[in-house]
Design an enzyme around this catalytic site. Structure first.
Site, PDB file in Angstrom:
ATOM      1  N   GLU A  49      -1.125  -1.453   2.050  1.00 49.60           N
ATOM      2  CA  GLU A  49      -1.631  -1.109   0.289  1.00 49.60           C
ATOM      3  C   GLU A  49      -0.343  -1.852  -0.305  1.00 49.60           C
ATOM      4  O   GLU A  49       0.327  -1.761  -1.461  1.00 49.60           O
ATOM      5  CB  GLU A  49      -1.650   0.330  -0.434  1.00 49.60           C
ATOM      6  CG  GLU A  49      -1.883   1.509   0.722  1.00 49.60           C
ATOM      7  CD  GLU A  49      -2.111   2.372  -0.418  1.00 49.60           C
ATOM      8  OE1 GLU A  49      -0.865   2.804  -0.996  1.00 49.60           O
ATOM      9  OE2 GLU A  49      -3.121   3.467   0.885  1.00 49.60           O
ATOM     10  N   GLU A  77      -6.630   5.184   5.892  1.00 47.92           N
ATOM     11  CA  GLU A  77      -5.997   7.139   5.755  1.00 47.92           C
ATOM     12  C   GLU A  77      -7.560   7.020   4.930  1.00 47.92           C
ATOM     13  O   GLU A  77      -8.203   6.651   4.091  1.00 47.92           O
ATOM     14  CB  GLU A  77      -4.709   6.503   3.996  1.00 47.92           C
ATOM     15  CG  GLU A  77      -3.677   6.131   5.410  1.00 47.92           C
ATOM     16  CD  GLU A  77      -2.351   5.977   4.212  1.00 47.92           C
ATOM     17  OE1 GLU A  77      -2.745   6.271   3.316  1.00 47.92           O
ATOM     18  OE2 GLU A  77      -1.570   4.948   4.514  1.00 47.92           O
TER      19      GLU A  77
HETATM   20  C1  BGP Z   1      -1.157   6.492   0.198  1.00 48.36           C
HETATM   21  C2  BGP Z   1       0.278   5.878   0.739  1.00 48.36           C
HETATM   22  C3  BGP Z   1       0.830   6.743   1.641  1.00 48.36           C
HETATM   23  C4  BGP Z   1       0.447   8.683   1.592  1.00 48.36           C
HETATM   24  C5  BGP Z   1      -1.100   8.710   1.071  1.00 48.36           C
HETATM   25  C6  BGP Z   1      -0.665  10.133   0.253  1.00 48.36           C
HETATM   26  O1  BGP Z   1      -1.622   5.779  -0.513  1.00 48.36           O
HETATM   27  O2  BGP Z   1      -0.395   3.997   2.170  1.00 48.36           O
HETATM   28  O3  BGP Z   1       2.178   6.368   2.710  1.00 48.36           O
HETATM   29  O4  BGP Z   1       2.065   8.725   1.012  1.00 48.36           O
HETATM   30  O5  BGP Z   1      -1.015   7.905   0.559  1.00 48.36           O
HETATM   31  O6  BGP Z   1       0.081  10.094  -0.929  1.00 48.36           O
HETATM   32  P1  BGP Z   1       0.860  11.241  -1.328  1.00 48.36           P
HETATM   33  O7  BGP Z   1       2.133  10.543  -0.418  1.00 48.36           O
HETATM   34  O8  BGP Z   1       1.219  10.341  -2.544  1.00 48.36           O
HETATM   35  O9  BGP Z   1       0.153  12.766  -1.650  1.00 48.36           O
END
Ligand code: BGP
Length: 460
Positions: free
Chosen positions: A166, A364
């Site tokens: 990202e 993801e």
């Molecule tokens: C994505 C990231 C992850 C993870 C995920 C979940 O954008 O790449 O590292 O954190 O989001 O989001 P959050 O942790 O803010 O709930």
């Protein structure tokens, strides 16, 4: 009817070093911006939890990899911590980190879990942040050396590499929206950071190609598909701008080798164009990836701006659009975001139609839920909502594949409940539950469902 996937499909989950390793101050590791900011700006962190313990992959990696194997993962993505491997950002390599990452990679391979290794997941070494982080071109060179070191050390066994996770986030969250350290709010600086990250990505790819290693290299991007409220010109314009700033700017540079002309026009009009050289643009145009990772969590519903932005204020993409929640939509209330499984199909079609149908995978996708302990029954989190979420997203993905999309795999966020940048352990995402008191990791119902689904190459 069975939703069937190819036998070669990659199944597994994703994680990142900072969010899972723990032991952030030990065995020679240097400090990164998260170790620093979670202590120095602790009030900004949910429950004041720092990076020190997280889910202790550093200590438990053998048991954790066994747990991946237990639910039939054939692949797993994590990142190398730059500041663990090269504590001062450049120069000396930390031998204990080399041992750790070698062990992790070897253990994964021994258990039939293909390592997907990402080089940078938001975690700038603090010494380099003090020099300006990705605002400083010297740091682009440091990243290139770091990437080269990783390829030299682990490139004989790692066949799937990613330069960044990202890349928009460090620029947007760190330099525009006051969410990540260094908490700057300045569009020009954010744009410079993004541009330098793209250059760093290109440099790493060039190095990888020169080394002639046998493997694939790419990048992982988050795509938030944009949907206008209506077909009215004002709503369509708002949607065009949201997409231009937050998706097309990066996707076109990485996948088409050039920034969108429209972006240049808008930035020029508002006197926000960052400095770019012909040589840099040339490098961007010459750099090609082999494999694209897409992180998908939510759609972006957009409508025309209701208030005219203050021309004295800091320039921002949000000057051009408002986001809104569409009434009646299914929401994940723990995160305040819409659940929209069809978004994954729309992304697949976009890659197919606009970006040359490149090989890609879902890097993801997941559902973070607050208060999961309420769903524990017979010692297991009965997370049927996560199974439904998986089924719905996978069905849309499957449909896109049947229509010719070159999707090679699916990684859930995440393997075991992990620390989150904004919410610590509030929202749980894992196939395994982490008991914060005992450190015990117990499979959830969704993990057992996933195992069966992988073994059957699909589900009914
Ligand atoms: C994505 C990231 C992850 C993870 C995920 C979940 O954008 O790449 O590292 O954190 O989001 O989001 P959050 O942790 O803010 O709930």
């Amino acid at each position: 009817m069975k939703v069937e996937f190819p036998k070669t499909f990659f199944w597994g989950a994703a994680s990142s070093a900072t969010q899972s390793e723990g032991r952030m101050e030990r065995d020679g590791k240097g400090e990164n911006i998260w170790d620093y900011s979670s202590k120095e700006y602790n009030h900004r962190f949910y429950d004041g939890v720092t990076t020190e313990n997280t889910s202790l992959f550093y200590r438990d990696y053998q048991k954790d990899i066994q747990k991946m194997h237990d639910i039939s993962f054939n692949s797993f993505r994590t990142s190398i911590s730059w500041s663990r491997l090269i504590p001062m950002g450049t120069g000396e390599v930390n031998p204990e980190a080399v041992i750790f990452y070698n062990n992790v990679i070897d253990e994964l391979i021994a258990k039939g879990v293909e390592p997907f290794i990402n080089l940078y997941h938001f975690d700038m070494p603090m010494v380099l942040q003090e020099k300006g982080g990705f605002e400083n071109e010297e740091v682009v060179e440091a990243y290139k050396q770091y990437a080269k070191t990783c390829f030299e050390l682990f490139g004989d066994r790692v066949k799937y590499w990613f330069t960044f996770n990202e890349p928009m986030i460090p620029a947007e969250a760190g330099y525009l929206h006051d969410r990540h350290y260094p908490y700057v709010v300045d569009f020009k600086r954010a744009a410079a950071v993004l541009h330098n990250i793209i250059l760093a990505h290109c440099e790493a790819i060039q190095v990888y190609r020169e080394m002639k290693l046998e493997g694939k290299i790419g990048i992982i991007m988050d795509v938030i598909p944009v949907y206008p409220r209506s077909q009215n010109p004002a709503d369509l314009y708002a949607a065009e701008m949201a997409d231009l700033f937050y998706t097309k700017s990066l996707n076109d540079a990485i996948l088409k080798g050039k920034y969108p002309t429209r972006l240049k026009e808008v930035l020029e009009e508002y006197d926000q164009l960052p400095k770019v050289t012909k040589t840099q643009l040339q490098l961007i145009s010459e750099t090609k990836i082999d494999l694209l990772g897409i992180n998908y969590y939510r759609p972006r519903r957009v409508k025309a701006k209701e208030c005219i932005p203050n021309p004295q204020g800091v320039f921002s993409p949000e000057w051009f659009f408002d986001e809104y929640v569409m009434p009646g939509r299914r929401m994940n209330t723990s995160r305040g975001i819409e659940i929209y499984p069809k978004g994954i199909y729309d992304i697949a079609k976009k890659i197919q139609n606009e970006y040359g149908n490149i090989d890609w995978f879902v890097s993801e996708n997941g559902i973070g839920i607050e208060g999961e302990e309420a769903f524990i029954d017979a010692g297991i989190v009965q997370d049927d909502y996560r199974i439904d979420f998986l089924k719905e997203h996978l069905s849309y993905l499957n449909q896109a594949m049947a229509e010719g999309s070159n999707c090679l795999g699916y990684h859930m966020w995440t393997f075991v409940d992990c620390w989150s940048w904004g919410n610590a352990y509030k929202n749980r995402y894992g196939f395994y539950r982490l008991d914060l008191e005992t450190g015990e990791k117990t499979v959830k119902k969704s993990g057992l469902w996933f195992k069966e689904m992988v073994e059957n190459h699909g589900f009914d």
